[in-house]
Design an enzyme around this catalytic site. Structure first.
Site, PDB file in Angstrom:
ATOM      1  N   SER A 188      -8.687 -11.413  -9.985  1.00  0.00           N
ATOM      2  CA  SER A 188      -7.893 -11.815 -11.149  1.00  0.00           C
ATOM      3  C   SER A 188      -8.353 -11.207 -12.471  1.00  0.00           C
ATOM      4  CB  SER A 188      -7.824 -13.347 -11.239  1.00  0.00           C
ATOM      5  OG  SER A 188      -7.224 -13.876 -10.063  1.00  0.00           O
ATOM      6  N   GLY A 243      -6.382  -5.872  -8.516  1.00  0.00           N
ATOM      7  CA  GLY A 243      -5.174  -5.859  -7.692  1.00  0.00           C
ATOM      8  C   GLY A 243      -3.928  -5.980  -8.556  1.00  0.00           C
ATOM      9  N   GLY A 244      -3.401  -7.191  -8.656  1.00  0.00           N
ATOM     10  CA  GLY A 244      -2.124  -7.449  -9.327  1.00  0.00           C
ATOM     11  C   GLY A 244      -1.958  -6.763 -10.679  1.00  0.00           C
ATOM     12  N   LYS A 279      -2.888  -2.261  -2.931  1.00  0.00           N
ATOM     13  CA  LYS A 279      -2.547  -2.985  -1.695  1.00  0.00           C
ATOM     14  C   LYS A 279      -1.274  -2.384  -1.091  1.00  0.00           C
ATOM     15  CE  LYS A 279      -5.151  -6.836  -3.469  1.00  0.00           C
ATOM     16  NZ  LYS A 279      -5.406  -8.252  -3.520  1.00  0.00           N
TER      17      LYS A 279
HETATM   18  P1  PGA Z   1      -6.463  -9.420  -7.846  1.00  0.00           P
HETATM   19  O1  PGA Z   1      -7.017  -8.657  -6.550  1.00  0.00           O
HETATM   20  O2  PGA Z   1      -6.895  -8.606  -9.039  1.00  0.00           O
HETATM   21  O3  PGA Z   1      -4.973  -9.419  -7.671  1.00  0.00           O
HETATM   22  O4  PGA Z   1      -7.069 -10.788  -7.840  1.00  0.00           O
HETATM   23  C1  PGA Z   1      -8.273  -8.058  -6.563  1.00  0.00           C
HETATM   24  C2  PGA Z   1      -8.536  -7.387  -5.239  1.00  0.00           C
HETATM   25  O5  PGA Z   1      -8.050  -7.873  -4.216  1.00  0.00           O
HETATM   26  O6  PGA Z   1      -9.226  -6.361  -5.177  1.00  0.00           O
END
Ligand code: PGA
Length: 248
Positions: free
Chosen positions: A212, A233-234, A11
């Site tokens: 997540s 993501g995170g 991101k």
């Molecule tokens: P997240 O994000 O793992 O932080 O939930 C996943 C994504 O947006 O691809």
């Protein structure tokens, strides 16, 4: 056999120096893995990451691109510009782009076609909102998004790309779909691809789960029959976590 693919979606995080340092830290630990590791990073560092990852199994992706070849689109990045950097993947239709930047099923389809035409593999994101899930329309929503995203693509093109099933309610919320819930929807997406293309294409296309995912739940998710990877993501931002995810 579908090669599993674990992609980090950074991101709007990290400086160029931090990105390059990350690749240097993870590259040895990722060698020889059965999984294809991908880092989808901000535009500003793609060139440096490609250089840092040269000669490794790490693939580099962008997080968006425009569907036109060129033109008066201030602030946008053309498909040929990513191709010039030899970017391997591009995320298309992430729910954050659908929500904040008016990405539609139509633009997703146009972008997917352009990415493929430029030799870049699209990672096409689909997924329902919490309200849609509660209303029981998950399959209808995700099925329609998939059909529209793949409209006009050949079977050969479809089997080369990646779909990421990302329920919006599970992104960045700490709420993960259960492995069984994710597998059910992903198996359904595979059915949709079978109807659209053929059984062969549906068996070859790789479909990830996202929302997540973290080192503590990745194994359970990856053990499901239809899930071929994760879009993270995170938990993809720390080198040790990314290594744990890929070497689940
Ligand atoms: P997240 O994000 O793992 O932080 O939930 C996943 C994504 O947006 O691809």
């Amino acid at each position: 056999m579908r090669k599993p693919i674990i992609a980090g979606n950074w991101k709007m995080h990290k400086s160029i120096a931090e990105g390059v340092d990350f690749v240097a830290k993870v590259k040895d630990a990722l060698q020889g893995t059965e999984v294809e590791p991908v880092i989808c990073a901000p535009f500003t560092m793609l060139k440096d990451l490609k250089q840092a990852a040269a000669g490794t199994n790490i693939r580099i992706g962008a997080q968006n691109m425009h569907y036109e070849e060129s033109g008066a689109f201030t602030g946008e990045i053309a498909p040929s510009m990513l191709a010039e950097l030899k970017v391997d993947y591009v995320i298309i239709g992430h729910s954050e782009r659908r929500q904040y930047y008016n990405e539609t099923d139509e633009t997703v389809n146009r972008k997917a076609k352009q990415a493929l035409a430029h030799g870049i593999i699209p990672i096409i994101c689909v997924g329902e909102s919490l309200k849609q899930r509660e209303e029981g329309s998950t399959k209808e929503i995700v099925g329609n998004q998939t059909k529209k995203a793949l409209e006009g693509l050949s079977g050969t093109e479809v089997k080369s790309l990646v779909i990421a099933y990302e329920p919006i309610w599970a992104i960045g919320t700490g709420k993960t779909a259960t492995a069984a819930q994710a597998n059910e929807v992903i198996a359904y997406i595979r059915e949709v691809v079978k109807e659209l293309c053929s059984e062969e294409v549906s068996e070859e296309i790789r479909i990830q789960y996202g929302g997540s995912v973290k080192p503590s739940n990745v194994e359970e998710i990856m053990n499901e029959s239809d899930i071929d990877g994760a879009l993270v993501g995170g938990a993809s931002l720390q080198p040790e976590d990314f290594v744990s995810l890929v070497n689940f």
